[in-house]
Write a protein that holds these residues in place. Structure first.
Motif, PDB file in Angstrom:
ATOM      1  N   MET A   1       0.850  -1.190   0.000  1.00 34.54           N
ATOM      2  CA  MET A   1       0.000   0.000   0.000  1.00 34.54           C
ATOM      3  C   MET A   1       0.889   1.244   0.000  1.00 34.54           C
ATOM      4  O   MET A   1       1.900   1.280   0.702  1.00 34.54           O
ATOM      5  N   ARG A   2       0.487   2.235  -0.760  1.00 35.83           N
ATOM      6  CA  ARG A   2       1.281   3.471  -0.795  1.00 35.83           C
ATOM      7  C   ARG A   2       0.873   4.376   0.371  1.00 35.83           C
ATOM      8  O   ARG A   2      -0.309   4.577   0.632  1.00 35.83           O
ATOM      9  N   VAL A   3       1.872   4.899   1.061  1.00 36.74           N
ATOM     10  CA  VAL A   3       1.657   5.756   2.229  1.00 36.74           C
ATOM     11  C   VAL A   3       2.255   7.129   1.949  1.00 36.74           C
ATOM     12  O   VAL A   3       3.473   7.309   2.024  1.00 36.74           O
ATOM     13  N   PRO A   4       1.427   8.151   1.637  1.00 33.76           N
ATOM     14  CA  PRO A   4       1.955   9.486   1.355  1.00 33.76           C
ATOM     15  C   PRO A   4       2.471  10.204   2.592  1.00 33.76           C
ATOM     16  O   PRO A   4       3.381  11.019   2.500  1.00 33.76           O
ATOM     17  N   GLN A   5       1.859   9.917   3.788  1.00 37.98           N
ATOM     18  CA  GLN A   5       2.251  10.659   4.988  1.00 37.98           C
ATOM     19  C   GLN A   5       2.375   9.746   6.195  1.00 37.98           C
ATOM     20  O   GLN A   5       1.595   8.804   6.372  1.00 37.98           O
ATOM     21  N   PHE A   6       3.361  10.050   7.014  1.00 43.19           N
ATOM     22  CA  PHE A   6       3.562   9.407   8.311  1.00 43.19           C
ATOM     23  C   PHE A   6       3.809  10.547   9.289  1.00 43.19           C
ATOM     24  O   PHE A   6       4.888  11.124   9.317  1.00 43.19           O
ATOM     25  N   MET A   7       2.781  10.899  10.099  1.00 39.23           N
ATOM     26  CA  MET A   7       2.853  12.106  10.911  1.00 39.23           C
ATOM     27  C   MET A   7       2.650  11.817  12.396  1.00 39.23           C
ATOM     28  O   MET A   7       1.793  11.009  12.774  1.00 39.23           O
ATOM     29  N   VAL A   8       3.428  12.507  13.202  1.00 34.36           N
ATOM     30  CA  VAL A   8       3.240  12.513  14.654  1.00 34.36           C
ATOM     31  C   VAL A   8       2.524  13.808  15.010  1.00 34.36           C
ATOM     32  O   VAL A   8       3.040  14.889  14.734  1.00 34.36           O
ATOM     33  N   GLY A   9       1.334  13.684  15.619  1.00 32.29           N
ATOM     34  CA  GLY A   9       0.558  14.867  15.968  1.00 32.29           C
ATOM     35  C   GLY A   9      -0.495  15.188  14.921  1.00 32.29           C
ATOM     36  O   GLY A   9      -0.662  14.479  13.921  1.00 32.29           O
TER      37      GLY A   9
ATOM     38  N   ARG B   1      10.726  14.381   3.217  1.00 34.72           N
ATOM     39  CA  ARG B   1      10.285  13.304   2.363  1.00 34.72           C
ATOM     40  C   ARG B   1      11.412  12.284   2.169  1.00 34.72           C
ATOM     41  O   ARG B   1      12.547  12.627   1.898  1.00 34.72           O
ATOM     42  N   ARG B   2      11.045  11.037   2.347  1.00 29.39           N
ATOM     43  CA  ARG B   2      11.946   9.928   2.081  1.00 29.39           C
ATOM     44  C   ARG B   2      11.216   8.984   1.119  1.00 29.39           C
ATOM     45  O   ARG B   2      10.221   8.371   1.486  1.00 29.39           O
ATOM     46  N   GLY B   3      11.714   8.907  -0.113  1.00 32.33           N
ATOM     47  CA  GLY B   3      11.021   8.102  -1.106  1.00 32.33           C
ATOM     48  C   GLY B   3       9.665   8.707  -1.415  1.00 32.33           C
ATOM     49  O   GLY B   3       9.549   9.901  -1.708  1.00 32.33           O
ATOM     50  N   GLU B   4       8.611   7.922  -1.317  1.00 27.39           N
ATOM     51  CA  GLU B   4       7.268   8.409  -1.631  1.00 27.39           C
ATOM     52  C   GLU B   4       6.501   8.848  -0.391  1.00 27.39           C
ATOM     53  O   GLU B   4       5.326   9.195  -0.478  1.00 27.39           O
ATOM     54  N   THR B   5       7.144   8.832   0.785  1.00 21.62           N
ATOM     55  CA  THR B   5       6.461   9.147   2.038  1.00 21.62           C
ATOM     56  C   THR B   5       7.029  10.409   2.675  1.00 21.62           C
ATOM     57  O   THR B   5       8.246  10.594   2.756  1.00 21.62           O
ATOM     58  N   GLU B   6       6.135  11.265   3.146  1.00 22.52           N
ATOM     59  CA  GLU B   6       6.513  12.466   3.899  1.00 22.52           C
ATOM     60  C   GLU B   6       6.420  12.154   5.391  1.00 22.52           C
ATOM     61  O   GLU B   6       5.349  11.822   5.901  1.00 22.52           O
ATOM     62  N   TYR B   7       7.528  12.264   6.087  1.00 25.94           N
ATOM     63  CA  TYR B   7       7.574  12.049   7.532  1.00 25.94           C
ATOM     64  C   TYR B   7       7.621  13.416   8.213  1.00 25.94           C
ATOM     65  O   TYR B   7       8.373  14.299   7.777  1.00 25.94           O
TER      66      TYR B   7
ATOM     67  N   ASP C   1      -0.569   3.865  -9.097  1.00 28.05           N
ATOM     68  CA  ASP C   1      -0.742   3.090  -7.861  1.00 28.05           C
ATOM     69  C   ASP C   1      -1.168   1.653  -8.139  1.00 28.05           C
ATOM     70  O   ASP C   1      -0.816   0.734  -7.386  1.00 28.05           O
ATOM     71  N   GLY C   2      -1.915   1.454  -9.205  1.00 31.11           N
ATOM     72  CA  GLY C   2      -2.347   0.091  -9.529  1.00 31.11           C
ATOM     73  C   GLY C   2      -3.081  -0.553  -8.369  1.00 31.11           C
ATOM     74  O   GLY C   2      -4.081  -0.033  -7.864  1.00 31.11           O
ATOM     75  N   ASP C   3      -2.574  -1.704  -7.911  1.00 31.76           N
ATOM     76  CA  ASP C   3      -3.204  -2.434  -6.797  1.00 31.76           C
ATOM     77  C   ASP C   3      -2.668  -2.009  -5.433  1.00 31.76           C
ATOM     78  O   ASP C   3      -2.965  -2.660  -4.425  1.00 31.76           O
ATOM     79  N   ARG C   4      -1.898  -0.933  -5.371  1.00 28.04           N
ATOM     80  CA  ARG C   4      -1.310  -0.504  -4.091  1.00 28.04           C
ATOM     81  C   ARG C   4      -2.247   0.414  -3.311  1.00 28.04           C
ATOM     82  O   ARG C   4      -1.809   1.226  -2.509  1.00 28.04           O
ATOM     83  N   VAL C   5      -3.535   0.296  -3.555  1.00 30.50           N
ATOM     84  CA  VAL C   5      -4.519   1.066  -2.802  1.00 30.50           C
ATOM     85  C   VAL C   5      -5.167   0.147  -1.773  1.00 30.50           C
ATOM     86  O   VAL C   5      -5.238  -1.066  -1.955  1.00 30.50           O
ATOM     87  N   PHE C   6      -5.642   0.741  -0.693  1.00 32.12           N
ATOM     88  CA  PHE C   6      -6.145  -0.011   0.443  1.00 32.12           C
ATOM     89  C   PHE C   6      -7.292  -0.936   0.057  1.00 32.12           C
ATOM     90  O   PHE C   6      -7.297  -2.121   0.398  1.00 32.12           O
ATOM     91  N   TYR C   7      -8.276  -0.420  -0.661  1.00 28.33           N
ATOM     92  CA  TYR C   7      -9.491  -1.201  -0.895  1.00 28.33           C
ATOM     93  C   TYR C   7      -9.284  -2.375  -1.833  1.00 28.33           C
ATOM     94  O   TYR C   7     -10.112  -3.291  -1.891  1.00 28.33           O
ATOM     95  N   LYS C   8      -8.165  -2.407  -2.583  1.00 28.57           N
ATOM     96  CA  LYS C   8      -7.910  -3.514  -3.501  1.00 28.57           C
ATOM     97  C   LYS C   8      -7.160  -4.667  -2.839  1.00 28.57           C
ATOM     98  O   LYS C   8      -7.001  -5.732  -3.445  1.00 28.57           O
ATOM     99  N   LYS C   9      -6.695  -4.468  -1.634  1.00 26.01           N
ATOM    100  CA  LYS C   9      -5.944  -5.520  -0.966  1.00 26.01           C
ATOM    101  C   LYS C   9      -6.910  -6.571  -0.399  1.00 26.01           C
ATOM    102  O   LYS C   9      -8.058  -6.281  -0.083  1.00 26.01           O
TER     103      LYS C   9
ATOM    104  N   ILE D   1      -1.173   7.713   9.945  1.00 27.25           N
ATOM    105  CA  ILE D   1      -0.533   7.281   8.710  1.00 27.25           C
ATOM    106  C   ILE D   1      -1.595   7.333   7.625  1.00 27.25           C
ATOM    107  O   ILE D   1      -2.648   6.709   7.762  1.00 27.25           O
ATOM    108  N   ARG D   2      -1.350   8.079   6.582  1.00 26.79           N
ATOM    109  CA  ARG D   2      -2.332   8.217   5.500  1.00 26.79           C
ATOM    110  C   ARG D   2      -2.023   7.187   4.426  1.00 26.79           C
ATOM    111  O   ARG D   2      -0.947   7.181   3.834  1.00 26.79           O
ATOM    112  N   ILE D   3      -2.982   6.307   4.176  1.00 25.48           N
ATOM    113  CA  ILE D   3      -2.862   5.274   3.153  1.00 25.48           C
ATOM    114  C   ILE D   3      -3.830   5.608   2.030  1.00 25.48           C
ATOM    115  O   ILE D   3      -4.990   5.967   2.279  1.00 25.48           O
TER     116      ILE D   3
END
Length: 428
Positions: free
Chosen positions: A1-9, A18-24, A74-82, A35-37
């Protein structure tokens, strides 16, 4: 699954990278995190009504905002397709992490540092039985050394507990306590009840003594007592009395002995951890279930000046206040304070685990319940020879999510007010 954001608070972003495709990053309000998926909400199901209503328009807006995150790549890397089980694993990860931390912290506290326990060593053995409504109890506030056993009291009727003149009808000195009558003394350690051995410093040994005494009004019990390094058998007969309930709620009629335990910081065996943890979980579940019925009393304490229930819910401010009192308490040793701190962290993580697994959207448990429902629905359709109905449309639960979020915010605000204007303190 692709995760655009990983946030504390929550709220405005203070710092991010940003590291790779995720913003920390870190948000301004340090009350959790997320965590936004992408693809948490699936597209509209085929055959969904297009008739415009306010609710359908609202759901469509929410669905559109969620699907805007989905990229063509994203293809199949979305939450609802898993598969349903992968979604259950992902949405259970947060609560299970809280559970893991709770188990580790409780285990560390119990086996390495020790936890505060009520031992089976007797701290006090009152000479007599004083009714809870005794008028003479008021004198103790002015004179802690006052001898309550020397004051005659009315024994029955509407005036029971009032002071009276010795020799008059229904007037007598308080009865000798069963413990004092049997010869028990402060410093005695109960090592067995009716032959059942007890570990004097085990976390639940005093509860076992209480349970045995309360269940035996007017029945003889044999206590094995250690005094001055020697063991002796003591026969005691608890009397029926009105005593505080073990859960701290009201009073019950049960056997009464007339002793109180000494407490100490004691380490427990690793084998005691499952039982201890199970007891904590059961108590936590009971408290969570009781929250709705305690809200009226909490409202009264916050806005009407009613007395705050020491066993009622408490918020972050209240936890901080009690923690400060404990750490400022000079009678506590450093190990006792450390034990309290780790136990507090463990308890918070346990409550988060239980709360987040409630099958209510938007909590993690709501997503888990949706995935499980989708699996059951697909299994039923397969057995009936029908096509798989596809992902469960969790967007339909958005109205529920807003109601739940509103109630949670209201409860948090109520707890905040109560913790400020009418706080719970360790002296209660």
């Amino acid at each position: 699954m692709r995760v655009p954001q990983f946030m504390v608070g929550f709220g405005p972003t203070v710092f991010s990278r940003r590291r790779g495709e995720t913003e920390y990053g870190v948000k301004a309000i340090p009350l959790g995190g997320y965590i936004r998926i992408v693809g948490m909400i699936p597209p509209a199901e085929e055959g969904e009504s297009k008739r415009a209503t306010r609710m359908r328009s609202f759901i469509a807006e929410v669905r559109g905002a969620a699907l805007n995150d989905v990229l063509p790549t994203d293809g199949d890397r979305v939450f609802y397709k898993k598969p349903w089980w992968q979604r259950v694993v992902v949405m259970s990860a947060g609560p299970l992490h809280n559970l893991f931390l709770a188990v580790v912290l409780f285990t560390l506290t119990l086996t390495t540092i020790g936890t505060q326990v009520l031992t089976t060593t007797l701290a006090t053995v009152p000479a007599c039985v004083i009714p809870s409504n005794a008028q003479s109890l008021d004198r103790l506030q002015d004179d802690p050394e006052f001898d309550l056993c020397s004051v005659p009291l009315v024994t029955s009727g509407a005036d029971a507990g009032q002071e009276c003149q010795a020799g008059t009808a229904d007037c007598a000195l308080p009865a000798e306590s069963p413990a004092a009558e049997a010869g028990l003394r402060p410093g005695d350690t109960i090592t067995a009840v009716d032959g059942r051995a007890l570990d004097p410093t085990a976390w639940n040994s005093w509860t076992q003594v209480q349970t045995a005494v309360r269940a035996a009004p007017d029945q003889q019990l044999t206590l094995t007592v250690e005094r001055d390094g020697q063991e002796r058998q003591v026969e005691v007969t608890p009397i029926p009395n009105t005593v505080a309930d073990l859960d701290g709620e009201g009073t019950v009629s049960a056997g009464y002995l007339g002793v109180s335990p000494a407490d100490t910081l004691a380490r427990q065996s690793i084998t005691e951890v499952p039982g201890y943890f199970g007891n904590i979980v059961a108590n936590s579940v009971d408290k969570l279930v009781e929250i709705p019925q305690r809200i009226p009393a909490l409202f009264g304490a916050a806005f009407l000046g009613d007395q705050r229930d020491a066993n009622g819910p408490i918020g972050i401010v209240g936890v901080g206040r009690i923690s400060g009192e404990v750490f400022a308490f000079s009678d506590f040793t450093g190990l006792q304070k450390l034990s309290f701190f780790l136990g507090l962290l463990a308890s918070v993580n346990l409550v988060l685990f239980l709360f987040n697994l409630l099958p209510i959207y938007p909590l993690d448990g709501g997503h888990v319940a949706g995935a499980l429902y989708e699996k059951v629905r697909a299994s039923v359709a397969r057995r009936r020879g029908r096509p798989d109905p596809g992902p469960f449309d969790i967007a339909r639960l958005m109205p529920v999510a807003y109601v739940v979020a509103g109630l949670f915010i209201a409860l948090s605000g109520l707890l905040l007010v109560a913790d400020i204007v009418n706080p719970i303190t360790i002296s209660q």
